[in-house]
Scaffold this motif. Structure first.
Motif, PDB file in Angstrom:
ATOM      1  N   LEU A 166       0.815  -1.220   0.000  1.00  0.00           N
ATOM      2  CA  LEU A 166       0.000   0.000   0.000  1.00  0.00           C
ATOM      3  C   LEU A 166       0.848   1.269   0.000  1.00  0.00           C
ATOM      4  N   GLY A 167       2.136   1.139   0.336  1.00  0.00           N
ATOM      5  CA  GLY A 167       3.023   2.295   0.368  1.00  0.00           C
ATOM      6  C   GLY A 167       3.157   2.943   1.727  1.00  0.00           C
ATOM      7  N   ALA A 168       2.710   2.290   2.789  1.00  0.00           N
ATOM      8  CA  ALA A 168       2.723   2.901   4.124  1.00  0.00           C
ATOM      9  C   ALA A 168       4.112   3.397   4.515  1.00  0.00           C
ATOM     10  N   VAL A 169       5.139   2.577   4.307  1.00  0.00           N
ATOM     11  CA  VAL A 169       6.502   2.977   4.670  1.00  0.00           C
ATOM     12  C   VAL A 169       6.945   4.179   3.840  1.00  0.00           C
ATOM     13  N   LEU A 170       6.552   4.196   2.576  1.00  0.00           N
ATOM     14  CA  LEU A 170       6.939   5.309   1.700  1.00  0.00           C
ATOM     15  C   LEU A 170       6.343   6.618   2.192  1.00  0.00           C
ATOM     16  N   TYR A 171       5.066   6.604   2.554  1.00  0.00           N
ATOM     17  CA  TYR A 171       4.416   7.830   3.023  1.00  0.00           C
ATOM     18  C   TYR A 171       4.999   8.259   4.374  1.00  0.00           C
ATOM     19  N   GLY A 172       5.300   7.263   5.229  1.00  0.00           N
ATOM     20  CA  GLY A 172       5.926   7.582   6.511  1.00  0.00           C
ATOM     21  C   GLY A 172       7.274   8.247   6.301  1.00  0.00           C
ATOM     22  N   ALA A 173       8.088   7.691   5.402  1.00  0.00           N
ATOM     23  CA  ALA A 173       9.397   8.272   5.116  1.00  0.00           C
ATOM     24  C   ALA A 173       9.257   9.671   4.520  1.00  0.00           C
ATOM     25  N   TYR A 174       8.245   9.860   3.695  1.00  0.00           N
ATOM     26  CA  TYR A 174       8.040  11.150   3.027  1.00  0.00           C
ATOM     27  C   TYR A 174       7.702  12.245   4.031  1.00  0.00           C
ATOM     28  N   TYR A 175       6.814  11.940   4.955  1.00  0.00           N
ATOM     29  CA  TYR A 175       6.341  12.949   5.901  1.00  0.00           C
ATOM     30  C   TYR A 175       7.219  13.068   7.154  1.00  0.00           C
ATOM     31  N   SER A 177      10.688  12.127   7.426  1.00  0.00           N
ATOM     32  CA  SER A 177      12.130  12.239   7.253  1.00  0.00           C
ATOM     33  C   SER A 177      12.468  13.217   6.136  1.00  0.00           C
ATOM     34  N   ASN A 178      13.761  13.550   6.045  1.00  0.00           N
ATOM     35  CA  ASN A 178      14.224  14.402   4.953  1.00  0.00           C
ATOM     36  C   ASN A 178      15.014  13.603   3.929  1.00  0.00           C
ATOM     37  N   ALA A 179      14.759  12.289   3.869  1.00  0.00           N
ATOM     38  CA  ALA A 179      15.453  11.432   2.909  1.00  0.00           C
ATOM     39  C   ALA A 179      15.260  11.965   1.491  1.00  0.00           C
ATOM     40  N   SER A 180      16.326  11.966   0.718  1.00  0.00           N
ATOM     41  CA  SER A 180      16.278  12.529  -0.629  1.00  0.00           C
ATOM     42  C   SER A 180      15.595  11.605  -1.626  1.00  0.00           C
ATOM     43  N   SER A 181      15.692  10.293  -1.387  1.00  0.00           N
ATOM     44  CA  SER A 181      15.107   9.323  -2.308  1.00  0.00           C
ATOM     45  C   SER A 181      14.376   8.245  -1.517  1.00  0.00           C
ATOM     46  N   GLN A 195      -0.411   2.825  -5.077  1.00  0.00           N
ATOM     47  CA  GLN A 195       0.611   3.737  -4.569  1.00  0.00           C
ATOM     48  C   GLN A 195       0.783   4.951  -5.478  1.00  0.00           C
ATOM     49  N   GLU A 196       0.769   4.721  -6.792  1.00  0.00           N
ATOM     50  CA  GLU A 196       0.901   5.829  -7.744  1.00  0.00           C
ATOM     51  C   GLU A 196      -0.258   6.807  -7.605  1.00  0.00           C
ATOM     52  N   LYS A 197      -1.453   6.284  -7.397  1.00  0.00           N
ATOM     53  CA  LYS A 197      -2.633   7.140  -7.236  1.00  0.00           C
ATOM     54  C   LYS A 197      -2.522   7.989  -5.969  1.00  0.00           C
ATOM     55  N   ILE A 198      -2.043   7.390  -4.895  1.00  0.00           N
ATOM     56  CA  ILE A 198      -1.908   8.126  -3.629  1.00  0.00           C
ATOM     57  C   ILE A 198      -0.831   9.204  -3.752  1.00  0.00           C
ATOM     58  N   ILE A 199       0.280   8.857  -4.368  1.00  0.00           N
ATOM     59  CA  ILE A 199       1.358   9.831  -4.563  1.00  0.00           C
ATOM     60  C   ILE A 199       0.847  11.025  -5.372  1.00  0.00           C
ATOM     61  N   HIS A 200       0.053  10.740  -6.390  1.00  0.00           N
ATOM     62  CA  HIS A 200      -0.514  11.815  -7.219  1.00  0.00           C
ATOM     63  C   HIS A 200      -1.576  12.600  -6.463  1.00  0.00           C
ATOM     64  N   LYS A 201      -2.446  11.887  -5.754  1.00  0.00           N
ATOM     65  CA  LYS A 201      -3.554  12.537  -5.054  1.00  0.00           C
ATOM     66  C   LYS A 201      -3.060  13.550  -4.027  1.00  0.00           C
ATOM     67  N   PHE A 202      -1.988  13.215  -3.318  1.00  0.00           N
ATOM     68  CA  PHE A 202      -1.478  14.089  -2.260  1.00  0.00           C
ATOM     69  C   PHE A 202      -0.299  14.951  -2.735  1.00  0.00           C
ATOM     70  N   SER A 203      -0.131  15.011  -4.067  1.00  0.00           N
ATOM     71  CA  SER A 203       0.872  15.893  -4.685  1.00  0.00           C
ATOM     72  C   SER A 203       2.261  15.710  -4.071  1.00  0.00           C
ATOM     73  N   MET A 204       2.627  14.461  -3.839  1.00  0.00           N
ATOM     74  CA  MET A 204       3.965  14.179  -3.330  1.00  0.00           C
ATOM     75  C   MET A 204       4.987  14.392  -4.444  1.00  0.00           C
ATOM     76  N   ASP A 205       6.173  14.797  -4.083  1.00  0.00           N
ATOM     77  CA  ASP A 205       7.243  15.092  -5.026  1.00  0.00           C
ATOM     78  C   ASP A 205       7.698  13.805  -5.717  1.00  0.00           C
ATOM     79  N   ALA A 206       7.362  13.663  -6.984  1.00  0.00           N
ATOM     80  CA  ALA A 206       7.682  12.441  -7.722  1.00  0.00           C
ATOM     81  C   ALA A 206       9.180  12.261  -7.933  1.00  0.00           C
ATOM     82  N   ASP A 207       9.961  13.318  -7.756  1.00  0.00           N
ATOM     83  CA  ASP A 207      11.420  13.194  -7.851  1.00  0.00           C
ATOM     84  C   ASP A 207      12.005  12.618  -6.567  1.00  0.00           C
ATOM     85  N   ILE A 209       9.884  10.473  -4.284  1.00  0.00           N
ATOM     86  CA  ILE A 209       9.222   9.220  -3.919  1.00  0.00           C
ATOM     87  C   ILE A 209       8.739   8.525  -5.186  1.00  0.00           C
ATOM     88  N   ARG A 210       9.037   7.228  -5.298  1.00  0.00           N
ATOM     89  CA  ARG A 210       8.598   6.493  -6.487  1.00  0.00           C
ATOM     90  C   ARG A 210       8.428   5.008  -6.182  1.00  0.00           C
TER      91      ARG A 210
END
Length: 311
Positions: A166-175, A177-181, A195-207, A209-210
Motif C-alpha cells: 500500500l506504500g505505508a513505509v513510503l508515506y511515513g518516510a516522506y512525511y 524524514s528528509n530522505a532525498s530518495s 501507490q501511484e494514485k496516492i502519490i498523485h492525489k497528495f501531490s507528493m514530489d515524484a522526484d 518518492i517512487r
C-alpha cells in the motif's frame, strides 16, 4: 479555556501525578521548571500533525482496496516455519494496521464488521481467538522508525521498502524524514497502481518518492544504492527456498554500513530458515539513533521493530 475545562485538565494531571513516587515527581517538576518541556511539546505536536496526514492517506487508500487490503491478483499462503507457522486460513484475520489502528479495530468489532473469535467445532461456546495479521506497519511504528531508530538527518540518503504494497513505509518516510530518495519495490501491479494514485492525489514530489513494479531480486542496482532497507515479514508471500534465496541476495547486494529495519528479529527469521550460522556475522544490532524521542512512544508497542547495521 473555561473555568470548568481548566478544572477538568488539572484533575487529569493530578490523576497522573498520583501514580508517581516522590523521585518521579521531582524529575517531572524539574522538567517543567527548566522549560525544556516546551521543546518536547512542540515535537509531540509535530508528530500529531504528521499522524493526521498519515491517517488521511490511509482513509484515501481504503477507497481503493478491499476491506482486507488484499488483492485478488496476489497469492498469500500461511507460512510453515517461524513464529507465524500457527496461522491458517481459518484462524487468521488479515487487518491492515496502517489503515485500521487499535481503536478503529475495536470499533469494527463492536459494529460486527470484524470478529475476535472463531468456532473450532461449531458449538457456539467452544471458540478460540483469531490471530490478527497485518502486512503493513502501523502509523506509530512508522513514527518510531523515523523519529527514534534512524538518524534525524537522512538528506542525500536513499530509503528502500521491499514489498511496499500500500506504500505505508513510503508515506511515513516522506512525511517523517528528509530522505532525498524514497523507493518502494512491489511485485503486484495493482498495489503499484494504488501507490501511484496516492502519490498523485497528495501531490507528493515524484522526484523524491517512487514505486518500481518488480521483483526486488531483479533490481540489485536499487538495493546497492540504498542506505536504509526496510523489510516487513515475508513469510506469507514466498516459499522457503525463495525466502532463503532472497536473504542470500540481500547479503550480496546491501552495502556495508547500511541500516536494515525488520519487524521481526533476524535471529528468529534466520533460525527458522536454518541460516543463522551462515549469516550471523553479516549484521550487527544497532541502538536507536534518537533515543531521547522515546518519550513520545509506548516503547512496548514498538518492541517488535529491530534495527541492524550491515557489517
Amino acid at each position: 479555556m473555561s473555568d470548568s475545562e481548566l478544572i477538568s485538565s488539572k484533575s487529569r494531571i493530578l490523576d497522573l501525578f498520583a501514580e508517581l513516587d516522590d523521585s518521579e515527581l521531582n524529575s517531572i517538576e524539574q522538567w517543567i521548571c527548566s522549560q525544556s518541556y516546551k521543546k518536547d511539546l512542540e515535537a509531540k505536536k509535530t508528530l500529531i500533525r504528521t499522524d493526521k496526514l498519515l491517517t488521511k492517506t490511509g482513509d484515501a487508500i481504503k477507497k481503493l482496496v478491499p476491506f482486507e487490503a488484499e488483492m485478488s491478483s496476489e497469492k498469500i499462503v500461511p507460512p510453515t516455519v517461524g513464529d507465524q507457522a500457527d496461522c491458517t486460513e481459518s484462524n487468521t484475520c488479515h487487518v491492515d494496521e496502517f489503515l485500521y489502528d487499535h481503536d478503529q479495530v475495536d470499533t469494527l468489532v463492536k459494529e460486527g464488521k470484524l470478529k475476535r473469535h472463531y468456532c473450532i467445532d461449531c458449538n457456539s461456546r467452544n471458540v478460540k481467538e483469531l490471530i490478527y495479521i497485518s502486512h503493513s506497519m502501523s502509523r506509530q511504528a512508522l513514527q518510531y522508525i523515523f523519529k527514534v531508530l534512524l538518524p534525524s538527518d537522512l538528506e542525500d540518503k536513499q530509503i528502500l521498502d521491499v514489498g511496499s504494497r500500500l506504500g505505508a513505509v513510503l508515506y511515513g518516510a516522506y512525511y517523517l524524514s528528509n530522505a532525498s530518495s524514497i523507493i518502494g519495490i512491489e511485485m503486484n501491479k495493482e498495489f503499484c497502481e494504488v501507490q501511484e494514485k496516492i502519490i498523485h492525489k497528495f501531490s507528493m514530489d515524484a522526484d523524491r518518492i517512487r514505486v518500481i513494479h518488480s521483483d526486488v531480486m531483479e533490481r540489485p542496482d536499487i538495493v546497492q544504492q540504498s542506505n536504509v532497507i526496510i523489510i516487513n515479514v515475508l513469510d506469507f508471500f514466498v516459499d522457503i527456498p525463495k525466502h532463503k534465496e532472497m536473504w542470500h541476495f540481500f547479503k550480496k547486494h546491501i552495502k556495508k554500513g547500511s541500516y536494515l529495519i525488520c519487524n521481526r528479529s533476524m535471529a528468529d527469521t534466520l533460525n527458522s530458515l536454518d541460516m543463522f550460522e551462515e549469516l550471523m556475522n553479516w549484521l550487527s544490532i544497532c541502538i536507536p539513533n534518537q533515543m531521547k524521542n522515546e518519550i513520545f512512544f509506548d516503547v512496548e508497542d514498538c518492541s517488535e521493530l529491530y534495527l541492524y547495521t550491515v557489517n
